[in-house]
Design a protein around this motif. Structure first.
Motif, short mmCIF file in Angstrom:
data_model
loop_
_atom_site.label_atom_id
_atom_site.label_comp_id
_atom_site.label_asym_id
_atom_site.label_seq_id
_atom_site.Cartn_x
_atom_site.Cartn_y
_atom_site.Cartn_z
N ALA A 164 41.29 23.74 42.74
CA ALA A 164 42.16 23.50 41.58
C ALA A 164 42.24 24.73 40.69
O ALA A 164 43.31 25.09 40.18
CB ALA A 164 41.64 22.30 40.79
N ALA A 165 41.11 25.41 40.51
CA ALA A 165 41.09 26.62 39.68
C ALA A 165 41.88 27.75 40.32
O ALA A 165 42.60 28.49 39.64
CB ALA A 165 39.64 27.06 39.44
N VAL A 166 41.79 27.86 41.64
CA VAL A 166 42.53 28.90 42.35
C VAL A 166 44.04 28.65 42.23
O VAL A 166 44.82 29.56 41.96
CB VAL A 166 42.11 28.97 43.83
N ILE A 167 44.45 27.40 42.41
CA ILE A 167 45.86 27.05 42.29
C ILE A 167 46.39 27.42 40.91
O ILE A 167 47.44 28.06 40.78
CB ILE A 167 46.08 25.54 42.55
N GLN A 168 45.66 27.06 39.88
CA GLN A 168 46.09 27.35 38.52
C GLN A 168 46.16 28.85 38.27
O GLN A 168 47.11 29.35 37.66
CB GLN A 168 45.13 26.69 37.52
N THR A 169 45.18 29.59 38.76
CA THR A 169 45.16 31.04 38.57
C THR A 169 46.32 31.71 39.29
O THR A 169 46.98 32.60 38.74
CB THR A 169 43.83 31.63 39.06
N VAL A 170 46.59 31.27 40.51
CA VAL A 170 47.69 31.85 41.28
C VAL A 170 49.03 31.58 40.58
O VAL A 170 49.90 32.47 40.49
CB VAL A 170 47.70 31.30 42.72
N LEU A 171 49.22 30.37 40.07
CA LEU A 171 50.45 30.05 39.34
C LEU A 171 50.58 30.90 38.08
O LEU A 171 51.66 31.39 37.76
CB LEU A 171 50.48 28.56 38.99
N GLN A 172 49.49 31.07 37.37
CA GLN A 172 49.52 31.86 36.15
C GLN A 172 49.88 33.32 36.43
O GLN A 172 50.55 33.96 35.63
CB GLN A 172 48.16 31.79 35.44
N HIS A 173 49.46 33.82 37.59
CA HIS A 173 49.76 35.21 37.96
C HIS A 173 51.02 35.32 38.81
O HIS A 173 51.33 36.39 39.31
CB HIS A 173 48.57 35.82 38.72
N LYS A 174 51.73 34.20 38.96
CA LYS A 174 52.96 34.16 39.77
C LYS A 174 52.74 34.72 41.17
O LYS A 174 53.60 35.40 41.74
CB LYS A 174 54.10 34.90 39.05
N GLY A 175 51.57 34.47 41.73
CA GLY A 175 51.25 34.88 43.09
C GLY A 175 50.78 36.31 43.22
O GLY A 175 50.35 36.72 44.30
N ASP A 176 50.87 37.08 42.15
CA ASP A 176 50.49 38.49 42.22
C ASP A 176 49.00 38.65 41.91
O ASP A 176 48.59 39.13 40.86
CB ASP A 176 51.32 39.30 41.21
N ILE A 177 48.19 38.19 42.86
CA ILE A 177 46.74 38.29 42.71
C ILE A 177 46.13 38.32 44.11
O ILE A 177 46.61 37.64 45.02
CB ILE A 177 46.18 37.12 41.87
N ARG A 178 45.09 39.09 44.27
CA ARG A 178 44.43 39.20 45.57
C ARG A 178 43.20 38.33 45.63
O ARG A 178 42.62 37.98 44.59
CB ARG A 178 44.08 40.66 45.87
N VAL A 179 42.80 37.99 46.85
CA VAL A 179 41.64 37.10 47.02
C VAL A 179 40.39 37.75 46.42
O VAL A 179 39.53 37.06 45.87
CB VAL A 179 41.43 36.78 48.51
N GLN A 180 40.29 39.06 46.49
CA GLN A 180 39.13 39.74 45.90
C GLN A 180 39.07 39.52 44.38
O GLN A 180 37.99 39.38 43.81
CB GLN A 180 39.20 41.25 46.20
N GLN A 181 40.25 39.47 43.75
CA GLN A 181 40.29 39.18 42.31
C GLN A 181 39.88 37.74 42.04
O GLN A 181 39.21 37.45 41.04
CB GLN A 181 41.70 39.45 41.77
N LEU A 182 40.29 36.85 42.92
CA LEU A 182 39.88 35.44 42.77
C LEU A 182 38.36 35.33 42.90
O LEU A 182 37.73 34.52 42.22
CB LEU A 182 40.56 34.58 43.83
#
Length: 282
Positions: A164-182
């Motif tokens: 759930a946290a990953v989904i929210q973070t990805v939406l907040q970044h509009k998909g512009d985020i790498r797994v290493q950042q997650l």
């Protein structure tokens, strides 16, 4: 600096654009249910062509309300644009779940849904009464209430807090985020994030990011009159415009420029009838 408002994108409904453009009537009702994005209804135009589903990270329930051969299916997100069967002059009722959510009443693994269509009546014992009632009900608001009566109470699925946290973070970044950042943001290893997210959603985190980044591009093109594709590519973190064009074409089945021209000619936003009614959290 990002120009578009992240909160506006994150709360926007993810419509299927080729469904909208190939309909003679398309209506939407937003939902307050945490697992549901919105309800929709469409009448497929007699001149319908290029009826494609594009990746949106969402599961849909789609009911063909035809009086002679009605059907109901649950559709997982595709990972690239693919042809779907929506019949000319048929009326459809749809439920789109929020990105990454698998309905709790579906007796199937998340990975069994991704890129697949299953008979709704075969994957949940709760669907029969819903199906019988919804095909007799012509109005979207009434069909929504039928869903809320029979299926909404069991729609929430227990998703891991990490997912759930990953989904929210990805939406907040509009998909512009790498797994290493997650990994850095969550405190979990890349391996753990990948395993848990894939188990819960049927997609890898990387695939989900790619889908959401494309959805962000669509949202910008749909809602802004003058879009610079080079600036949009930069805003969304693509390495260059060519990378953006390749990714967009694979997921949407056309170029950004061609897509923009199609939605202008098709009066895309005017086609979508937004109801002021909001579905209550059942």
């Amino acid at each position: 600096m990002k120009k578009t408002h992240i909160s506006t994108f994150a709360s926007a409904p993810f419509e299927q654009p080729w469904f909208v453009l190939n309909s003679s009537n398309y209506s939407v009702i937003a939902s307050a249910h945490p697992a549901i994005s919105h309800f929709y209804a469409l009448d497929v135009a007699q001149s319908a062509n290029m009826m494609l589903a594009i990746p949106d990270g969402c599961v849909d329930i789609v009911v063909d309300c035809d009086s002679t051969q009605p059907s109901a299916r649950v559709c997982g997100t595709p990972l690239q644009a693919r042809q779907v069967e929506l019949l000319e002059n048929h009326h459809y009722f749809g439920v789109r779940f929020t990105p990454g959510v698998i309905p709790g009443f579906i007796n199937a693994l998340a990975e069994e849904l991704t890129g697949q269509e299953l008979n709704l009546l075969e994957v949940t014992p709760l669907a029969q009464r819903f199906f019988e009632e919804v095909i007799k009900t012509p109005l979207l608001s009434e069909q929504m209430q039928v869903f809320n009566s029979y299926l909404a109470p069991a729609a929430l699925h227990k998703t891991a807090d990490l997912t759930a946290a990953v989904i929210q973070t990805v939406l907040q970044h509009k998909g512009d985020i790498r797994v290493q950042q997650l990994e850095q943001l969550s405190g979990y290893t890349t391996r753990t994030i990948h395993r848990q997210f894939t188990q819960d959603t049927g997609m890898t985190p990387k695939a989900f990011c790619r889908i959401i980044r494309c959805q962000a591009a669509l949202h910008s093109i749909n809602s802004e009159q003058d879009v610079s594709f080079s600036e949009l590519a930069m805003e969304l973190g693509f390495t260059d415009q060519s990378h953006f064009l390749r990714d967009f074409k694979k997921l949407v089945s056309t170029t950004p420029h061609d897509y923009q021209q199609r939605i202008i000619r098709g009066a895309y936003t005017q086609r979508i009838k937004q109801s002021r009614e909001t579905a209550v959290h059942a």
